[in-house]
Design an enzyme around this catalytic site. Structure first.
Site, short mmCIF file in Angstrom:
data_model
loop_
_atom_site.label_atom_id
_atom_site.label_comp_id
_atom_site.label_asym_id
_atom_site.label_seq_id
_atom_site.Cartn_x
_atom_site.Cartn_y
_atom_site.Cartn_z
N PHE A 108 0.75 -1.29 0.00
CA PHE A 108 0.00 0.02 -0.01
C PHE A 108 0.87 1.18 0.03
O PHE A 108 0.45 2.25 -0.48
CB PHE A 108 -0.87 0.04 1.36
CG PHE A 108 -0.34 0.57 2.62
CD1 PHE A 108 -0.62 1.73 2.97
CD2 PHE A 108 0.40 -0.44 3.30
CE1 PHE A 108 -0.01 2.21 4.20
CE2 PHE A 108 0.91 0.02 4.26
CZ PHE A 108 0.84 1.24 4.82
N LYS A 109 2.15 1.21 0.44
CA LYS A 109 2.87 2.17 0.33
C LYS A 109 3.24 2.97 -1.11
O LYS A 109 3.51 4.06 -1.22
CB LYS A 109 4.39 1.95 1.11
CG LYS A 109 4.17 1.14 2.39
CD LYS A 109 3.99 2.35 3.58
CE LYS A 109 3.63 1.60 4.93
NZ LYS A 109 4.84 1.35 5.61
N ASP A 110 3.05 2.11 -2.00
CA ASP A 110 3.33 2.55 -3.38
C ASP A 110 2.14 3.67 -3.72
O ASP A 110 2.67 4.67 -4.54
CB ASP A 110 3.01 1.40 -4.33
CG ASP A 110 4.04 0.54 -4.44
OD1 ASP A 110 5.30 0.79 -4.19
OD2 ASP A 110 3.79 -0.74 -4.63
N THR A 141 8.07 0.52 3.55
CA THR A 141 8.20 1.97 3.15
C THR A 141 9.57 2.05 2.21
O THR A 141 9.70 2.69 1.35
CB THR A 141 8.22 2.86 4.13
OG1 THR A 141 7.17 2.86 4.76
CG2 THR A 141 8.74 4.28 3.96
#
Length: 456
Positions: A108-110, A141
């Site tokens: 999800f950090k993308d 991250t």
């Protein structure tokens, strides 16, 4: 739109200046001086694509970037995603899984770091500047920052990760990017050690200024802004009208992902509940249950990205809990610095917290694999477990924070075999890893930065 520090002792900045600054010079974190109310815009936003919705929300906060330029930044940021919806909803059992893992590093950090990388490129080019990023990561991250910035000509990236305490795949993703501007540092310590050194270095203002240091961790406001978008997007996909409310369950380590949902609620999104799910490192769960925020010992688990005892974005939440009273916030953070704990009533009708330990996590992965033929990664599984525990009859949007293929060891423990692999991850090779090992001392990290930049 201007941005203020939670600690109230830094001048207000524009969006672009706040992005470049990262952590405020007074040690606080930037937040908008006021939050917009989007309630009257929700109906007109239904049916927008992810990038169109992102522009509608972000343009209010980034109003020092011309609209056409911002649209181009957003389009570039999400052009690398493998699903046309960017963040699709998948019905699994009674719940909806918000798949946030369709970006370059399958995490999800993308979603935030592809956007932030393009924003950095834009600002640095406009101002003819260079920037040296210092990041701390518990796993995802780091690789997302690296993939977001590896082609940036004006950026050097230093990523600290806890040596041998990420998953094998997470380490491979970070340390196999063979670009001259990427520098991986394996720290002999925990993620909390990495994060503490990062903050310590940012607080040394002369060093930070001399070496043009910036941040991509969720201390950077740009990360949170990008993350608020998928709460709105999921709401529109899961509901038929704006009279409905919707609950979200969020695996939580550094408090950034769930804080973005808290912000979305404050901006008018009809969120019924935010369920905060922790693993054995339950400092946040205990804080919401008892009002005591106290650092403990890091427990290494099957969900390593949540093996955190000090959550950076907790300060932002505490700031709102204090009624945006910076003086009170400084007192509380001073209490925490002096005693390793702080006491404050965090009770909140919106947020309910529960812990999911390793046995529960593995059992949840197994159950959903058997019953629904869906392989949850171990972080997502904590959120699904908490959703089923606290709302057994309700349809909950559970945030899927990573693809299961990033954690084959945990999946094998749960299911007896490493299900849910991904070809991109299978192609990674240990022989190409490049990193240096360092002790957990601030001066060691500073010397690595200085030497690397001098040799560049």
């Amino acid at each position: 739109m201007k941005y203020k520090s939670t600690r109230g002792q830094t001048e207000e900045l524009s969006f672009m200046d706040a992005i470049l600054t990262g952590q405020a010079p007074d040690g606080g974190l930037f937040l908008p001086t006021e939050l917009p109310d989007f309630s009257d815009k929700l109906e007109s936003w239904r049916g927008l694509s992810y990038t169109e919705l992102a522009f509608e929300i972000m343009s209010v906060f980034a109003n020092d970037i011309p609209e056409n330029d911002l649209k181009e930044i957003i389009e570039k940021a999400y052009s690398s995603f493998r699903h046309e919806d960017i963040a699709p909803l998948a019905p699994v059992g009674k719940n909806l899984i918000l798949e946030l893992f369709h970006g370059p590093t399958l995490a999800f950090k993308d979603i935030a770091l592809q956007f932030l990388g393009r924003v950095f490129d834009y600002i640095l080019e406009k101002r003819d500047l260079n920037l040296n990023i210092l990041a701390a990561t518990s796993g995802d991250t780091g690789s997302a920052a690296i993939y977001g910035l590896k082609d940036s000509e004006r950026v050097q990236v230093f990523v600290m990760h806890p040596h041998n305490r990420t998953s094998r795949i997470q380490a491979l993703q970070m340390c196999t990017v063979n670009q001259n501007n990427i520098h991986n540092i394996a720290v002999e310590g925990s993620f909390d050690d990495c994060q503490a050194m990062m903050k310590d270095i940012f607080n040394q203002l002369d060093f930070k200024k001399q070496y043009d240091l910036g941040a991509v961790n969720s201390v950077n406001w740009g990360r949170l802004l990008a993350q608020t978008v998928y709460y709105f997007y999921a709401y529109f996909q899961a509901t038929e009208n704006n009279q409905e409310t919707l609950s979200f369950s969020v695996p939580t380590g550094n408090f950034g992902d769930i804080f973005a949902g808290y912000l979305a609620s404050k901006m008018g999104l009809p969120i019924k509940k935010l369920y905060l799910a922790t693993n054995e490192n339950d400092v946040l769960c205990r804080a919401f249950d008892t009002g005591l925020y106290k650092k403990g010992t890091v427990h290494h688990s099957v969900s390593p990205s949540m093996d955190i005892q000090l959550a950076s974005n907790f300060e932002r939440y505490l700031f709102y809990s204090c009624g945006q009273d910076s003086t009170k916030l400084r007192e509380l953070m001073g209490e925490f610095k002096a005693n390793g704990e702080l006491h404050y009533d965090l009770s909140c009708e919106l947020i309910e917290a529960k812990r999911c330990d390793t046995d529960m996590t593995l059992a949840t992965i197994k159950k959903y694999s058997d019953d629904s033929n869906y392989v949850l990664d171990p972080h997502t599984a904590t959120g699904v477990y908490v959703a089923d525990l606290l709302a057994p009859e309700e349809r909950i949007v559970c945030l899927a924070t990573a693809h299961s293929g990033k954690f084959p060891e945990s999946i094998k423990l749960a299911c007896g075999e490493a299900l849910g692999n991904h070809p991109i991850l299978d192609a990674l090779s240990e022989k190409d890893m490049k990193y240096q090992v360092a002790d957990a001392h601030t001066e060691t990290i500073k010397s690595i930065i200085v030497k690397t930049l001098e040799d560049a």
